[in-house]
Scaffold this active site. Structure first.
Site, PDB file in Angstrom:
ATOM      1  N   ALA A  74      32.786 102.354  71.524  1.00 27.46           N
ATOM      2  CA  ALA A  74      31.474 101.782  71.831  1.00 27.46           C
ATOM      3  C   ALA A  74      31.080 100.723  70.808  1.00 27.46           C
ATOM      4  O   ALA A  74      30.527  99.669  71.163  1.00 27.46           O
ATOM      5  CB  ALA A  74      30.422 102.887  71.886  1.00 27.46           C
ATOM      6  N   LYS A  75      31.374 100.970  69.539  1.00 29.81           N
ATOM      7  CA  LYS A  75      31.048  99.997  68.501  1.00 29.81           C
ATOM      8  C   LYS A  75      31.928  98.754  68.623  1.00 29.81           C
ATOM      9  O   LYS A  75      31.480  97.632  68.311  1.00 29.81           O
ATOM     10  CB  LYS A  75      31.201 100.625  67.117  1.00 29.81           C
ATOM     11  CG  LYS A  75      30.114 101.636  66.764  1.00 29.81           C
ATOM     12  CD  LYS A  75      28.726 101.017  66.747  1.00 29.81           C
ATOM     13  CE  LYS A  75      27.690 101.952  66.140  1.00 29.81           C
ATOM     14  NZ  LYS A  75      26.330 101.366  66.171  1.00 29.81           N
ATOM     15  N   ALA A 106      35.204 107.925  70.867  1.00 25.09           N
ATOM     16  CA  ALA A 106      34.280 107.285  71.799  1.00 25.09           C
ATOM     17  C   ALA A 106      33.282 106.404  71.044  1.00 25.09           C
ATOM     18  O   ALA A 106      32.918 105.318  71.505  1.00 25.09           O
ATOM     19  CB  ALA A 106      33.548 108.334  72.624  1.00 25.09           C
ATOM     20  N   TYR A 107      32.842 106.861  69.896  1.00 27.71           N
ATOM     21  CA  TYR A 107      31.938 106.088  69.048  1.00 27.71           C
ATOM     22  C   TYR A 107      32.590 104.769  68.633  1.00 27.71           C
ATOM     23  O   TYR A 107      31.980 103.694  68.730  1.00 27.71           O
ATOM     24  CB  TYR A 107      31.575 106.915  67.824  1.00 27.71           C
ATOM     25  CG  TYR A 107      30.923 106.161  66.685  1.00 27.71           C
ATOM     26  CD1 TYR A 107      29.558 105.919  66.690  1.00 27.71           C
ATOM     27  CD2 TYR A 107      31.677 105.728  65.595  1.00 27.71           C
ATOM     28  CE1 TYR A 107      28.948 105.245  65.638  1.00 27.71           C
ATOM     29  CE2 TYR A 107      31.075 105.055  64.539  1.00 27.71           C
ATOM     30  CZ  TYR A 107      29.719 104.806  64.567  1.00 27.71           C
ATOM     31  OH  TYR A 107      29.125 104.134  63.525  1.00 27.71           O
ATOM     32  N   ALA A 108      33.837 104.841  68.179  1.00 26.01           N
ATOM     33  CA  ALA A 108      34.552 103.645  67.739  1.00 26.01           C
ATOM     34  C   ALA A 108      34.723 102.656  68.883  1.00 26.01           C
ATOM     35  O   ALA A 108      34.568 101.444  68.705  1.00 26.01           O
ATOM     36  CB  ALA A 108      35.915 104.032  67.159  1.00 26.01           C
TER      37      ALA A 108
END
Length: 267
Positions: A162-163, A158-160
């Site tokens: 979003a980035k 999810a972080y990837a």
């Protein structure tokens, strides 16, 4: 391990400039705040945790920028105290999703990662960048991650995502703001030696039922290795940010600068 680098700084490089760094109390964010302060800037930061003493911050606003209320309170404080900013560095970010791949990333975690790593920047830009446009100059820097090009799945899917969205948004914003005198660029670090990285290692070790060294090695293997043999120091990220914010980079716009020790294996 290589010692922490020390760089010579011109104390007048950003003299009088109003600089806001989100997430500026720890890790790369704290190093960025200190770099601008050492160069004469009026520095502002915001985070959930208070800055260490002697951090070089002229204004600190304690707020959760993953919420709209937190962003609005920060923007209001900046406007009332300094009348706006000249340089805006979005350093807030990170992942708290547990290991376990896509199935472990619940709706709550997805929303949390999007709010922290994408929407905080979008919301703050919307509130502070119009004043930059009115004054005819400014710099916006979005700190993304090499994971928008080299995503991992164990705990940062999810972080990837979003980035990746942040990098795309940044490029779109640069096309709109460039003709109006505001430069927009992205910085995409690889693994950085921070307390947040240590927490991620501990989280992966716990969820995987292993020790921290094994978890750390697992991250290195997932990244495909780091050719220079180490993660980056926060101070090295700060130097790149300072360069891109300076007049020396006046023609650099709409770019994505990778600082990963050679981790990404392709051109």
């Amino acid at each position: 391990m290589t010692v922490v680098p020390r760089f010579k700084t011109d104390p007048t490089e950003f003299l009088g400039k109003r600089v806001l760094v989100t997430g500026g109390t720890q890790g790369a964010g704290a190093a960025i705040v200190q770099r601008f302060a050492a160069a004469g800037a009026k520095t502002i930061t915001s985070a959930r945790s208070e800055p260490r003493s002697g951090a070089g911050t002229d204004l600190f606003v304690q707020a959760d920028l993953a919420t709209l209320d937190g962003v609005e309170r920060l923007a209001a404080a900046v406007e009332s105290t300094f009348g706006g900013v000249d340089i805006l560095v979005h350093c807030l970010g990170g992942s708290s999703t547990p290991g376990g791949g896509f199935a472990a990333a619940t709706e709550e975690f997805w929303q949390q990662e999007l709010n922290r790593n994408l929407l905080a920047a979008v919301r703050l830009d919307r509130l502070l960048v119009p004043a930059m446009v009115l004054q005819g100059f400014g710099v916006v820097l979005h700190i993304s991650s090499i994971q928008h090009r080299l995503p991992l799945h164990e705990s940062t899917m999810a972080y990837a995502a979003a980035k990746a969205a942040l990098a795309s948004y940044s490029k779109s914003l640069s096309k709109e703001l460039g003709p109006k005198g505001v430069r927009v660029n992205t910085v995409s670090p690889g693994w950085i030696m921070t307390s947040a990285a240590d927490r991620m290692v501990k989280r992966l070790a716990q969820s995987g039922g292993t020790d921290e060294e094994t978890a750390r090695q697992g991250i290195m293997e997932a990244l495909g290795g780091i050719p220079i043999g180490r993660p980056a120091w926060p101070e090295e990220i700060a130097e790149l940010v300072a360069f891109l914010a300076s007049d020396r980079a006046a023609s650099i716009h709409g770019a994505d600068y990778v600082i990963d020790g050679g981790t990404i294996p392709t051109v």
